[in-house]
Design an enzyme around this catalytic site. Sequence first.
Site, PDB file in Angstrom:
ATOM      1  N   CYS A 103      -4.182  -1.275   2.818  1.00  0.00           N
ATOM      2  CA  CYS A 103      -3.762  -1.042   4.190  1.00  0.00           C
ATOM      3  C   CYS A 103      -4.693  -1.792   5.144  1.00  0.00           C
ATOM      4  CB  CYS A 103      -3.705   0.466   4.435  1.00  0.00           C
ATOM      5  SG  CYS A 103      -2.888   0.999   5.938  1.00  0.00           S
ATOM      6  N   HIS A 133      -1.502  -3.574   5.439  1.00  0.00           N
ATOM      7  CA  HIS A 133      -0.476  -2.928   6.260  1.00  0.00           C
ATOM      8  C   HIS A 133       0.083  -3.967   7.224  1.00  0.00           C
ATOM      9  CE1 HIS A 133       1.374  -0.234   9.203  1.00  0.00           C
ATOM     10  NE2 HIS A 133       1.488   0.601   8.166  1.00  0.00           N
TER      11      HIS A 133
END
Length: 197
Positions: A103, A133
């Site tokens: 992420c 992400h």
Amino acid sequence: MPSALILIADGSEEIEFVTPYDVLIRAGFQVHSVGVNLKDSFATCTRNIKIIPDTTEIPSTTECDILILPGGGPGAKIFSSTDAVQHLIHSYRDAGKWVAAICAGTTALVASVKGGGKTEGLESTKKVKVTSHPSVKDEIVKAGWEYSEDRVVVDGKIITSRGPGTALAFSLEIVERLCGKEKRDEVSGPMVCVSTL
């Protein structure tokens, strides 16, 4: 027995911390957690879950086989701006050990190279193919890193992944890379998950 060091800060993503911790324990790893710049004795994560790390002393040596950086935007910013964490990322890479980020955690890896250009040729100065992400993709691409939208990306000894929904695949990839596919299958079977996520 393989070992893993996983960092956590206020604003880290719970799933991205707990999932690798859990999966690696199931695979027989020794897992150690370190809280970075915490306001309390626990980390307050993105969904307000509180997690107590094993220690708040950031090691200066690469004693584990892999360093893991969970995401969560605020937590990743702490990793990116903390000299001891940046030094740890350099040390793991230069020692030829694994670094895994998921992420927004990938931005801490990217930050480590921005600050690491003094020594040409070291592994810690190399930009590799990564994912993250989607919210931090532009930042990573602007920094000159090759970007993939695959759920999990492995380039050299760097493992990256996209977000909470890929945390299990990310964790199983770590198991496979450090212990082999047989161990991955042994762990994923009882968890009732497809080992090829």
